[in-house]
Design an enzyme around this catalytic site. Sequence first.
Site, PDB file in Angstrom:
ATOM      1  N   GLU A  81       0.980  -1.261   0.030  1.00  0.00           N
ATOM      2  CA  GLU A  81      -0.069  -0.015   0.119  1.00  0.00           C
ATOM      3  C   GLU A  81       0.962   1.335   0.064  1.00  0.00           C
ATOM      4  OE1 GLU A  81      -2.408  -0.168   3.460  1.00  0.00           O
ATOM      5  OE2 GLU A  81      -0.705  -0.651   4.756  1.00  0.00           O
ATOM      6  N   LYS A 125       2.562   4.466   0.871  1.00  0.00           N
ATOM      7  CA  LYS A 125       3.237   5.106   2.238  1.00  0.00           C
ATOM      8  C   LYS A 125       2.853   6.460   2.412  1.00  0.00           C
ATOM      9  CE  LYS A 125       7.009   5.229   5.349  1.00  0.00           C
ATOM     10  NZ  LYS A 125       6.896   6.721   5.887  1.00  0.00           N
ATOM     11  N   ASP A 137       2.183  10.335   3.116  1.00  0.00           N
ATOM     12  CA  ASP A 137       3.503  11.334   4.167  1.00  0.00           C
ATOM     13  C   ASP A 137       2.630  12.364   4.982  1.00  0.00           C
ATOM     14  OD1 ASP A 137       5.680  12.582   4.519  1.00  0.00           O
ATOM     15  OD2 ASP A 137       5.890  13.602   2.622  1.00  0.00           O
ATOM     16  N   TYR A 143      -4.441   1.616   8.696  1.00  0.00           N
ATOM     17  CA  TYR A 143      -3.544   0.447   7.951  1.00  0.00           C
ATOM     18  C   TYR A 143      -3.113  -0.546   9.031  1.00  0.00           C
ATOM     19  CZ  TYR A 143       0.009   3.911   9.259  1.00  0.00           C
ATOM     20  OH  TYR A 143       0.835   4.880   9.742  1.00  0.00           O
ATOM     21  N   LYS A 202      11.160   3.260  -0.400  1.00  0.00           N
ATOM     22  CA  LYS A 202      11.015   4.526  -0.642  1.00  0.00           C
ATOM     23  C   LYS A 202      11.173   5.383  -2.071  1.00  0.00           C
ATOM     24  CE  LYS A 202      10.885   7.014   2.985  1.00  0.00           C
ATOM     25  NZ  LYS A 202      11.858   7.453   4.030  1.00  0.00           N
ATOM     26  N   CYS A 225      30.643  37.617  13.457  1.00  0.00           N
ATOM     27  CA  CYS A 225      29.005  37.061  13.778  1.00  0.00           C
ATOM     28  C   CYS A 225      28.290  38.317  12.962  1.00  0.00           C
ATOM     29  CB  CYS A 225      29.226  37.086  15.042  1.00  0.00           C
ATOM     30  SG  CYS A 225      27.396  36.581  15.536  1.00  0.00           S
ATOM     31  N   CYS A 268      26.390  39.797  16.446  1.00  0.00           N
ATOM     32  CA  CYS A 268      26.996  40.694  17.362  1.00  0.00           C
ATOM     33  C   CYS A 268      28.341  41.394  17.002  1.00  0.00           C
ATOM     34  CB  CYS A 268      27.137  39.815  18.641  1.00  0.00           C
ATOM     35  SG  CYS A 268      28.665  38.627  18.412  1.00  0.00           S
ATOM     36  N   CYS A 323      30.802  32.089  16.248  1.00  0.00           N
ATOM     37  CA  CYS A 323      31.025  33.357  16.767  1.00  0.00           C
ATOM     38  C   CYS A 323      31.738  33.252  18.050  1.00  0.00           C
ATOM     39  CB  CYS A 323      29.530  33.795  17.063  1.00  0.00           C
ATOM     40  SG  CYS A 323      29.558  35.107  17.957  1.00  0.00           S
ATOM     41  N   CYS A 357      26.620  37.574  22.834  1.00  0.00           N
ATOM     42  CA  CYS A 357      25.988  37.438  21.534  1.00  0.00           C
ATOM     43  C   CYS A 357      24.761  37.372  21.635  1.00  0.00           C
ATOM     44  CB  CYS A 357      26.816  36.297  20.585  1.00  0.00           C
ATOM     45  SG  CYS A 357      25.841  36.160  19.031  1.00  0.00           S
TER      46      CYS A 357
END
Length: 698
Positions: free
Chosen positions: A131, A133, A135, A243, A331, A425, A428, A443, A449
Amino acid sequence: MMDTSGVPVDDLTRAQAKWELTRLAAEIKHHDELYYQRSQPTVSDADYDALKQRNAAIEARFPELMLPESPSKRVGAVPAAGFAKVRHAVPMLSLDNAFGEEDVRDFFESVRRFMKELKDDPTIPIEALAEPKIDGLSATLRYEGGEFIQGATRGDGTEGEDITANLRTLKDIPHRLHGEGWPVVLEVRGEVYMSRGDFFALNERQEAAGEKPFANPRNAASGSLRQLDSSITASRPLGFFAYSWGEVSEPIDGSQWAVLQRFKDWGFSTNPLARLCGSVEDVLALYGEVAARRATLDYDIDGVVYKLDRLDWQERMGSSSRAPRWAIAHKFPAEQAETVLEKIDIQVGRTGALTPVAHLKPVTVGGVVVSRATLHNEDEIERKGVRAGDTVIIQRAGDVIPQVVAVVTDKRPADSRPFEFPHECPICGSMAIREPGEAARRCTGGLICRAQAVERLKHFVSRDAFDIEGFGKKHIEAFWEDGLIKTPGDIFRLRDRRDEIAAREGWGEQSADNLLAAIEDRRTIGLDRFIYALGIRQVGSSTGRLLARGYLSLEAWREAMMKAADADSEEHADLIAIDGIGPAMAADLTGFFAEDHNRDIMDDLAAELTVADFEAPSTEGSPVAGKTVVFTGTLEVMTRSEAKARAETLGAKVSGSVSAKTDYVVAGPGAGSKAKKAAELGITTLSEQEWLELIGQG
Ligand SMILES: [Zn+2]
């Protein structure tokens, strides 16, 4: 630091394998959290699966190195706060994946090898139900006397969230079972989903109302189902395909296919593409058909599931702690599309890591509009040669932030420039440096920060840490901006500022009191959660538990970590001797304690909190739980793998060799040296029949 990530599994030394398992466990755990708790995954399903496959392959080669918190023993994520928890009477497991025809053939072969009569007679067909699958989001529905009384999410497979009121609003879920012949207690399991048409319509409404659109139908279904106000769920069109089943008061007999037909009689929808197949060739043919129809279906699917049709065979195959052995999910490959990368943006996380994110010209991939993709890190940008303005191929697989796969270089604008990764960064302005061997540039601003400070506080109150209810991300940011909380300890001093909180916009006496009560509730905290909450690099909640179990009290742990800074010390040796902790993690732990400001934070917290000593959970259960069993000689009723699987299901440890720690030796005809050794050591030796009687299956 050792980098073993590129070493083929067969070439790993034992020490490298141990390190690699630790690294993989931390990485998979990290992705699990992003995926399940923040619905914000950063890797594709295919990459995630590759991590899990590598982990499984290493465990297969070095079974003795398997970590107590191995990702192969885990399913999904723990439930979010806000809903009551429901313990599943029968665990809700996930499925093992197959990524190609070979994996599917291996699965059918493993079934044949597992059961003696199939092994002996290759002409016996292996029938399977196939069957699509869906999602969506798994849910379990409990009926007693035919009435729908409770519905829950899967959660971590053991414990989910009670979303009964929300599930009641779904038209595909009968409030009372139709027909007859249903067991008095019946848990029906299936997938909640949103159709693509409904998803697009919902997103239009979201945007019109100034709300954030959902990334895909799965997120929309999940977000709709997990509303605390069920009238919102009711306004969202959700479907449900049944199922499988969980607890039943009387055994369901027949076949998987027959049960699906009965589900229909009882008032459920089942997937119309489900089909009973007579062989591996049949299931592969159906896979091809479903894949061809995928784009025209009105709901997202990500593969086809195959389940043994005979329920007695399902029962005999049993399950590992994570997935049943009698089913597999085949899959589909990931979907791709081409679009323009408009700019690269840098985000700063809790540990200061600078993460590049690609902003894309919106494009539809597999029916979903995508406008962002992850670029992981500096090297990834360099390796793929990605620049702003480039036309790129992006890929989306399942419910994840899409990835940039490649650049279409002949479409590159003439004036394009290589991306320069910032050395400061962006939040900051502190220097951002990259330690040798590290993938991330970080950073150095620490708590000055804003990004790091706020992310750390969010982590501190998160579900696996202090789990402070009602203290969401927006509140943390606002409180931080206004100077109400700068450090974790400040959270526990908020009670002195009750009136100030109550007077804030959007707050009031009641909500201020609720928050303060939730905080008071956590003034005593378990050592494992406390360790995790500190947000030490690589130290996830499973490592928090390992450390708590190893050191028992905060004082003992802290003292040991300070001493472990000396790599020649006994404390350092003890630390890396803990299964699941490698030298790199030890370095992060001792590094954390070497910083004055981290020790200050701990002192500050210690003054506000009681950190409870770790208590080992009690074990209870079957007659052989915790016992070590050795099987030897020829077994007559079961194959060796079936016997081993059965024993493990009952909580026993199955070992290959007899020692003083062995509790039982199960000896069949032809048992040699192991049976002899057992006799010498005075270990109980059982026949196969006696063993079956002991476990109540004789
Ligand atoms: Zn910074």
